[in-house]
Write a protein that holds these residues in place. Structure first.
Motif, mmCIF file in Angstrom:
data_model
loop_
_atom_site.group_PDB
_atom_site.id
_atom_site.type_symbol
_atom_site.label_atom_id
_atom_site.label_comp_id
_atom_site.label_asym_id
_atom_site.label_seq_id
_atom_site.Cartn_x
_atom_site.Cartn_y
_atom_site.Cartn_z
ATOM 1 N N GLY A 92 108.158 35.375 27.970
ATOM 2 C CA GLY A 92 106.461 35.495 26.818
ATOM 3 C C GLY A 92 106.936 37.290 26.289
ATOM 4 O O GLY A 92 105.738 37.562 25.775
ATOM 5 N N LEU A 93 108.517 37.398 26.499
ATOM 6 C CA LEU A 93 108.348 38.875 25.451
ATOM 7 C C LEU A 93 108.172 37.962 24.263
ATOM 8 O O LEU A 93 108.867 37.559 23.785
ATOM 9 C CB LEU A 93 109.802 39.593 25.893
ATOM 10 C CG LEU A 93 110.509 39.907 26.552
ATOM 11 C CD1 LEU A 93 111.947 40.253 26.818
ATOM 12 C CD2 LEU A 93 109.346 41.643 27.264
ATOM 13 N N PRO A 94 107.583 39.342 23.713
ATOM 14 C CA PRO A 94 107.649 39.125 21.568
ATOM 15 C C PRO A 94 108.700 38.228 21.188
ATOM 16 O O PRO A 94 109.912 39.219 21.814
ATOM 17 C CB PRO A 94 106.861 40.112 21.092
ATOM 18 C CG PRO A 94 106.586 41.197 21.912
ATOM 19 C CD PRO A 94 106.806 40.226 23.479
ATOM 20 N N ALA A 95 109.197 37.367 20.288
ATOM 21 C CA ALA A 95 110.108 36.810 20.274
ATOM 22 C C ALA A 95 111.183 37.615 19.343
ATOM 23 O O ALA A 95 112.020 37.941 19.129
ATOM 24 C CB ALA A 95 110.075 35.835 19.483
ATOM 25 N N ASP A 96 110.724 39.145 18.490
ATOM 26 C CA ASP A 96 110.977 39.630 17.312
ATOM 27 C C ASP A 96 111.964 40.651 19.067
ATOM 28 O O ASP A 96 113.068 41.638 18.533
ATOM 29 C CB ASP A 96 109.750 40.227 16.624
ATOM 30 C CG ASP A 96 109.331 40.846 17.029
ATOM 31 O OD1 ASP A 96 108.669 41.027 18.086
ATOM 32 O OD2 ASP A 96 108.386 41.875 16.627
ATOM 33 N N LEU A 97 111.299 41.236 19.555
ATOM 34 C CA LEU A 97 111.739 42.273 20.462
ATOM 35 C C LEU A 97 113.292 41.334 21.541
ATOM 36 O O LEU A 97 113.881 41.881 22.012
ATOM 37 C CB LEU A 97 110.539 42.775 21.678
ATOM 38 C CG LEU A 97 111.201 43.489 23.095
ATOM 39 C CD1 LEU A 97 111.901 44.715 22.423
ATOM 40 C CD2 LEU A 97 109.989 43.946 23.602
ATOM 41 N N ARG A 98 112.584 39.960 21.856
ATOM 42 C CA ARG A 98 113.761 39.433 22.723
ATOM 43 C C ARG A 98 115.366 39.580 21.594
ATOM 44 O O ARG A 98 116.276 39.833 22.594
ATOM 45 C CB ARG A 98 113.305 37.697 22.742
ATOM 46 C CG ARG A 98 113.869 36.856 23.080
ATOM 47 C CD ARG A 98 113.354 35.682 23.536
ATOM 48 N NE ARG A 98 112.476 35.622 24.742
ATOM 49 C CZ ARG A 98 113.185 35.742 25.785
ATOM 50 N NH1 ARG A 98 114.518 35.483 26.060
ATOM 51 N NH2 ARG A 98 112.644 36.106 26.749
ATOM 52 N N ASP A 99 114.910 39.024 20.359
ATOM 53 C CA ASP A 99 116.110 39.337 20.285
ATOM 54 C C ASP A 99 116.701 40.275 19.782
ATOM 55 O O ASP A 99 117.870 39.804 19.643
ATOM 56 C CB ASP A 99 115.898 38.712 18.197
ATOM 57 C CG ASP A 99 116.550 38.428 17.414
ATOM 58 O OD1 ASP A 99 117.447 37.515 17.715
ATOM 59 O OD2 ASP A 99 116.501 38.720 16.106
ATOM 60 N N PHE A 100 116.365 40.809 18.941
ATOM 61 C CA PHE A 100 117.121 42.536 19.343
ATOM 62 C C PHE A 100 116.973 42.942 20.515
ATOM 63 O O PHE A 100 118.865 43.584 20.656
ATOM 64 C CB PHE A 100 115.841 44.148 18.744
ATOM 65 C CG PHE A 100 116.230 45.062 19.325
ATOM 66 C CD1 PHE A 100 116.719 45.591 18.378
ATOM 67 C CD2 PHE A 100 116.022 45.827 20.206
ATOM 68 C CE1 PHE A 100 118.016 46.919 17.854
ATOM 69 C CE2 PHE A 100 115.939 47.355 20.679
ATOM 70 C CZ PHE A 100 117.459 47.604 19.590
ATOM 71 N N MET A 101 116.556 42.539 21.796
ATOM 72 C CA MET A 101 117.270 43.451 23.439
ATOM 73 C C MET A 101 118.386 42.152 23.517
ATOM 74 O O MET A 101 119.157 42.955 24.112
ATOM 75 C CB MET A 101 116.525 43.120 24.153
ATOM 76 C CG MET A 101 114.877 44.164 23.848
ATOM 77 S SD MET A 101 113.716 43.843 25.118
ATOM 78 C CE MET A 101 114.627 44.187 27.102
ATOM 79 N N GLU A 102 118.688 40.670 22.950
ATOM 80 C CA GLU A 102 119.770 40.421 23.260
ATOM 81 C C GLU A 102 120.889 40.525 22.845
ATOM 82 O O GLU A 102 121.719 40.638 23.018
ATOM 83 C CB GLU A 102 119.561 38.648 22.977
ATOM 84 C CG GLU A 102 118.734 38.096 23.148
ATOM 85 C CD GLU A 102 119.093 38.017 25.191
ATOM 86 O OE1 GLU A 102 119.835 38.271 25.845
ATOM 87 O OE2 GLU A 102 118.063 37.000 25.697
#
Ligand code: HEM
Length: 415
Positions: A92-102
């Protein structure tokens, strides 16, 4: 000429080299140029750009967009469930945030599991001294770091200092746990969340009329600022342990440094600014930390709050360790000049007690001196020093209180 803002710099081409050139060309900055060489860094190489004009580009743009889109409350809610390093990110995280956090959650290639394991030993053996130094060297020193004091005071967390201290203590607690950077630990999560929180502060604080009135910069928490604060932590801690003559094998000292180097990387500090040895760390601290220490009205108020916090720490009772005693401890650790800046009153009895008896106390604890050989007065104050060590540990342990989730701010301190 005005300080180059990040926006100007980006518009001017955005290369880090250009930023260094800009500040080099500014006479006002001539006295405080960044001359520390990246050859002394964990990267071993780099542009050598002045970190006062470097922030955390990717995280900053991302979090600014989250704030502007109104996504922060939802993201914070989701991230409360993300607590362990090895845990998948919540859906449910925004895709751009998820990508960065990964990407942001990955340990640097130079992280050395052997050294991190040795750091665990060190933290276990020296936890007592670490608590006191994190609290009364690093914590109190942070109030004499003007940019940090102002940022802390006027950001959202400044409205509830007890909550903020607990959240900050979480990092000090997590880094000392046996599984800090392991999949079952929490240090990676804490660092990544802190990195996001800092990015939020960079976007929000410039909009605070209170901060803007007193700040001498356009955007807070530059890479230089982060290194300054970093030195108030491991560098200052190790300098104090050395001053107290705590015996520390070289491998443990290096391992402790390593655990903080990894922390710096995970907080978004560029590898070219992270010192690769204690010698380099001490040299950099001399250049970036020592000259900027100064009093501010905000820092004086924060120091007062912190000294009271010491007596209110959960898990007491520590009613004998009063504010005046903690003031004397601070004076002993940080010196007369800083204590005077922070308006910490002199305490005729306790100032002398710390000055003459703290080092013998450490020597006795370490088995290097017998109580009989120590100054006679130590017997009278031994209990108090022991209590102080316990207070330090409790301060760090307050960071273990669940549930603590470091959050991205969505506003400033309204006061
Ligand atoms: C938040 C650690 C550098 C300003 C935090 C938090 C931690 C932390 C653990 C989360 C606690 C909370 O949300 O209340 C660190 C470490 C640093 C560093 C380990 C360097 C190695 C800095 C610097 C500044 C700064 C250089 C300012 C000049 C802030 C502010 C917040 C914050 C204002 C609070 C955000 C809010 O109000 O919600 N930091 N920090 N930090 N940090 Fe840092």
């Amino acid at each position: 000429m005005d300080k180059p803002s990040r926006r100007n710099v980006l518009m001017a081409g955005g290369t880090l080299g250009a930023v260094g050139a800009l500040s080099a060309a500014t006479p006002a900055h001539a006295g405080s140029l960044w001359t520390w060489s990246p050859t002394g860094s964990v990267a071993g190489t780099g542009e050598g750009a002045d970190p006062r004009w470097v922030w955390d580009e990717e995280a900053d743009q991302l979090v600014a967009a989250l704030i502007d889109r109104g996504d922060v409350p939802r993201v914070n809610r989701l991230l409360r469930t993300w607590t362990k390093n090895g845990q998948p990110l919540p859906s449910g995280l925004p895709a751009d945030l998820r990508d960065f956090m990964e990407r942001a959650r990955r340990l640097p290639s130079w992280a050395d599991q052997g050294k991190l394991a040795t750091a665990v030993n060190f933290n276990e053996k020296r936890g007592l001294y670490l608590g006191v130094t994190y609290g009364f060297a690093s914590g109190m020193m942070s109030t004499a770091i003007p940019k940090e004091a102002r940022a802390v005071y006027y950001s959202k967390g400044g409205a509830d200092m007890r909550d903020r201290i607990t959240k900050t203590a979480k990092l000090g607690y997590d880094i000392g746990t046996s599984n800090a950077y392991k999949p079952t630990g929490e240090m990676v999560v804490t660092c990544v969340k802190t990195r996001l929180a800092h990015a939020g502060v960079r976007h929000l604080l410039p909009k605070s009329p209170h901060w803007s009135k007193v700040a001498d910069e356009e955007i807070p928490i530059s890479q230089a600022d982060m290194m300054v604060t970093w030195h108030s932590l491991p560098t200052t801690v190790m300098q104090n342990l050395a001053k107290w003559k705590v015996p520390i094998p070289a491998a443990e000292s290096e391992a402790f440094l390593h655990s903080w180097q990894v922390c710096a990387h995970m907080l978004g500090i560029k590898d070219e600014y992270i010192p690769n040895s204690w010698a380099e760390a001490n040299a950099q601290a001399k250049q970036v930390l020592d000259p900027i220490l100064a009093p501010t009205p905000e820092g004086i108020k924060l120091a007062d709050i912190l000294l009271n916090m010491g007596t209110l720490v959960p898990g007491g009772p520590l009613r004998y360790i009063t504010k005046p005693i903690l003031g004397s401890l601070t004076r002993y650790i940080l010196g007369d000049e800083i204590a005077t800046w922070l308006k910490i009153p002199r305490e005729p009895l306790w100032d002398g007690v710390f000055e003459t008896l703290w080092e013998p106390f450490v020597a006795v604890r370490e088995g290097l001196l017998s109580l009989e050989q120590a100054p006679g007065a130590l017997q009278k104050f031994y209990w108090a020093f022991d209590e102080i060590l316990r207070l330090g540990v409790l301060l760090v342990l307050s960071g273990a209180d669940l549930p603590i989730s470091i959050e991205i701010p969505d506003a400033n301190n309204p006061n």
